[in-house]
Design a protein around this motif. Structure first.
Motif, PDB file in Angstrom:
ATOM      1  N   ARG A 171       6.693   2.706 -11.802  1.00  0.00           N
ATOM      2  CA  ARG A 171       7.499   1.569 -10.844  1.00  0.00           C
ATOM      3  C   ARG A 171       7.653   2.159  -9.528  1.00  0.00           C
ATOM      4  O   ARG A 171       7.683   3.313  -9.116  1.00  0.00           O
ATOM      5  CB  ARG A 171       8.806   1.558 -11.558  1.00  0.00           C
ATOM      6  CG  ARG A 171       8.731   0.892 -13.102  1.00  0.00           C
ATOM      7  CD  ARG A 171      10.359   1.190 -13.839  1.00  0.00           C
ATOM      8  NE  ARG A 171      10.103   1.006 -14.876  1.00  0.00           N
ATOM      9  CZ  ARG A 171       9.948   1.739 -16.034  1.00  0.00           C
ATOM     10  NH1 ARG A 171       9.618   3.048 -15.758  1.00  0.00           N
ATOM     11  NH2 ARG A 171      10.117   1.553 -17.357  1.00  0.00           N
ATOM     12  N   VAL A 172       7.948   1.149  -8.514  1.00  0.00           N
ATOM     13  CA  VAL A 172       8.739   1.382  -7.377  1.00  0.00           C
ATOM     14  C   VAL A 172      10.119   1.218  -7.608  1.00  0.00           C
ATOM     15  O   VAL A 172      10.385  -0.095  -7.939  1.00  0.00           O
ATOM     16  CB  VAL A 172       7.894   0.305  -6.216  1.00  0.00           C
ATOM     17  CG1 VAL A 172       8.756   0.452  -4.909  1.00  0.00           C
ATOM     18  CG2 VAL A 172       6.498   0.394  -6.204  1.00  0.00           C
ATOM     19  N   ILE A 183       0.886  -1.282  -0.099  1.00  0.00           N
ATOM     20  CA  ILE A 183       0.070   0.162   0.090  1.00  0.00           C
ATOM     21  C   ILE A 183       0.875   1.287   0.140  1.00  0.00           C
ATOM     22  O   ILE A 183       1.769   1.454   0.729  1.00  0.00           O
ATOM     23  CB  ILE A 183      -0.876   0.113   1.276  1.00  0.00           C
ATOM     24  CG1 ILE A 183      -1.817  -0.968   1.174  1.00  0.00           C
ATOM     25  CG2 ILE A 183      -1.674   1.064   1.259  1.00  0.00           C
ATOM     26  CD1 ILE A 183      -2.674  -1.354   2.501  1.00  0.00           C
ATOM     27  N   VAL A 184       0.697   2.229  -0.952  1.00  0.00           N
ATOM     28  CA  VAL A 184       1.452   3.345  -0.869  1.00  0.00           C
ATOM     29  C   VAL A 184       0.698   4.383  -0.749  1.00  0.00           C
ATOM     30  O   VAL A 184      -0.452   4.687  -1.424  1.00  0.00           O
ATOM     31  CB  VAL A 184       2.247   3.649  -2.401  1.00  0.00           C
ATOM     32  CG1 VAL A 184       2.837   4.933  -2.586  1.00  0.00           C
ATOM     33  CG2 VAL A 184       3.114   2.373  -2.945  1.00  0.00           C
ATOM     34  N   ASN A 185       0.934   5.357   0.296  1.00  0.00           N
ATOM     35  CA  ASN A 185       0.219   6.463   0.714  1.00  0.00           C
ATOM     36  C   ASN A 185       1.017   7.861   0.296  1.00  0.00           C
ATOM     37  O   ASN A 185       1.823   8.014   0.704  1.00  0.00           O
ATOM     38  CB  ASN A 185      -0.067   6.576   2.284  1.00  0.00           C
ATOM     39  CG  ASN A 185      -0.834   7.787   2.727  1.00  0.00           C
ATOM     40  OD1 ASN A 185      -0.935   8.858   2.262  1.00  0.00           O
ATOM     41  ND2 ASN A 185      -2.117   7.223   3.178  1.00  0.00           N
ATOM     42  N   TYR A 190       8.295   1.686   4.926  1.00  0.00           N
ATOM     43  CA  TYR A 190       9.283   2.412   4.098  1.00  0.00           C
ATOM     44  C   TYR A 190       8.981   3.890   3.865  1.00  0.00           C
ATOM     45  O   TYR A 190       7.937   4.286   3.200  1.00  0.00           O
ATOM     46  CB  TYR A 190       9.610   1.535   2.715  1.00  0.00           C
ATOM     47  CG  TYR A 190       9.929   0.012   2.964  1.00  0.00           C
ATOM     48  CD1 TYR A 190      11.240  -0.325   2.851  1.00  0.00           C
ATOM     49  CD2 TYR A 190       8.645  -0.881   2.988  1.00  0.00           C
ATOM     50  CE1 TYR A 190      11.291  -1.811   2.987  1.00  0.00           C
ATOM     51  CE2 TYR A 190       8.990  -2.129   3.161  1.00  0.00           C
ATOM     52  CZ  TYR A 190      10.277  -2.724   3.071  1.00  0.00           C
ATOM     53  OH  TYR A 190      10.592  -3.977   3.234  1.00  0.00           O
ATOM     54  N   GLY A 191       9.985   4.510   3.926  1.00  0.00           N
ATOM     55  CA  GLY A 191       9.726   6.289   3.467  1.00  0.00           C
ATOM     56  C   GLY A 191      10.007   6.094   1.688  1.00  0.00           C
ATOM     57  O   GLY A 191      10.886   5.303   1.386  1.00  0.00           O
ATOM     58  N   PHE A 219       4.580   7.104   2.558  1.00  0.00           N
ATOM     59  CA  PHE A 219       5.252   6.097   3.002  1.00  0.00           C
ATOM     60  C   PHE A 219       4.497   4.735   1.961  1.00  0.00           C
ATOM     61  O   PHE A 219       3.482   4.932   1.657  1.00  0.00           O
ATOM     62  CB  PHE A 219       4.639   5.810   4.472  1.00  0.00           C
ATOM     63  CG  PHE A 219       5.296   6.626   5.491  1.00  0.00           C
ATOM     64  CD1 PHE A 219       6.635   6.630   5.825  1.00  0.00           C
ATOM     65  CD2 PHE A 219       4.564   7.406   5.914  1.00  0.00           C
ATOM     66  CE1 PHE A 219       7.211   7.401   6.627  1.00  0.00           C
ATOM     67  CE2 PHE A 219       4.924   8.215   7.178  1.00  0.00           C
ATOM     68  CZ  PHE A 219       6.190   8.427   7.326  1.00  0.00           C
ATOM     69  N   LEU A 220       5.525   3.681   1.916  1.00  0.00           N
ATOM     70  CA  LEU A 220       5.025   2.500   1.370  1.00  0.00           C
ATOM     71  C   LEU A 220       4.757   1.563   2.526  1.00  0.00           C
ATOM     72  O   LEU A 220       5.826   1.349   3.281  1.00  0.00           O
ATOM     73  CB  LEU A 220       5.794   2.283   0.261  1.00  0.00           C
ATOM     74  CG  LEU A 220       5.673   0.713  -0.351  1.00  0.00           C
ATOM     75  CD1 LEU A 220       6.204   0.648  -1.844  1.00  0.00           C
ATOM     76  CD2 LEU A 220       6.266  -0.558   0.338  1.00  0.00           C
ATOM     77  N   TYR A 221       3.670   0.958   2.616  1.00  0.00           N
ATOM     78  CA  TYR A 221       3.486  -0.390   3.664  1.00  0.00           C
ATOM     79  C   TYR A 221       3.490  -1.404   2.882  1.00  0.00           C
ATOM     80  O   TYR A 221       2.858  -1.931   2.048  1.00  0.00           O
ATOM     81  CB  TYR A 221       2.406   0.053   4.134  1.00  0.00           C
ATOM     82  CG  TYR A 221       2.139   1.382   5.164  1.00  0.00           C
ATOM     83  CD1 TYR A 221       2.518   1.539   6.220  1.00  0.00           C
ATOM     84  CD2 TYR A 221       1.683   2.339   4.492  1.00  0.00           C
ATOM     85  CE1 TYR A 221       2.395   2.632   7.081  1.00  0.00           C
ATOM     86  CE2 TYR A 221       1.610   3.422   4.992  1.00  0.00           C
ATOM     87  CZ  TYR A 221       1.885   3.598   6.512  1.00  0.00           C
ATOM     88  OH  TYR A 221       1.792   4.947   7.054  1.00  0.00           O
TER      89      TYR A 221
END
Length: 199
Positions: free
Chosen positions: A155-156, A71-73, A91-92, A78-80
């Motif tokens: 992409r991430v 999940i990316v907010n 993760y930041g 933040f990425l969860y």
């Protein structure tokens, strides 16, 4: 103007299964990032230390998504990675600047170590001085690893500019420092669900 301000691993070149709205962008205008980005090829960290809040850590996180979901907010940056039991690894991330943020549900369709970078035509048109191709490796704006999102151009991925984590810089991709994307890369298989929250 700096090339990463228009990082078109996303942005104008979107082939999303879901529409990616362009927000607050007038005709011919490209919104400014919240921090200056680096040029391609730069790989000097000059003693940069990632702020504590953006370092990988286990956190309390309530969600209905299944364990293993990303999940990316985009607002909180933040990425969860959902772990279950109301826990997640956080993760930041650096996110898209105004006009290049988006939301949707996709899957990770491909993974790549030290990915190459090829700016799309839209980006070259705006910045004709950019390299047409850059092989993967230190200094490449895609960083050490990349997770490809669905059939989109997003992409991430890692970054050669760790100081941009926590800022709105890209054209829609999500960037992590290289050590963090390497960790996430090992935890996430192809087929992983990714939810991008934009509100």
């Amino acid at each position: 103007m700096n090339w990463m301000r228009l990082l078109a691993c996303a942005g104008v070149m979107v082939v999303c299964a879901m529409p990616a709205p362009v927000i607050g962008q007038g005709a011919g205008q490209v919104p400014a990032p919240t921090i200056r980005d680096r040029d391609p090829g730069s790989d000097s960290n000059d003693g940069f230390v990632l702020p504590y809040e953006y370092r990988r850590q286990a956190v309390f996180y309530r969600t209905h998504e299944a364990p293993g979901t990303i999940i990316v907010n985009t607002n909180d940056r933040f990425l969860y990675l959902v772990q279950g039991g109301n826990r997640a690894i956080r993760y930041g991330v650096g996110v898209g600047r105004d006009g290049f943020r988006w939301g949707g549900v996709h899957t990770i369709t491909r993974k790549q170590e030290w990915p190459d970078w090829t700016p799309p035509p839209e980006m070259i048109q705006r910045q004709p001085y950019l390299p047409r191709f850059m092989a993967g490796g230190p200094g490449n704006p895609m960083g050490a690893r990349a997770l490809y999102i669905g059939s989109t151009a997003y992409r991430v991925h890692g970054t050669n500019a760790p100081e941009t984590i926590g800022h709105a810089v890209s054209s829609g991709c999500f960037r992590l420092v290289n050590s963090e994307i390497e960790d996430l890369y090992e935890r996430v298989p192809v087929g992983t669900k990714i939810v991008v929250q934009h509100r």
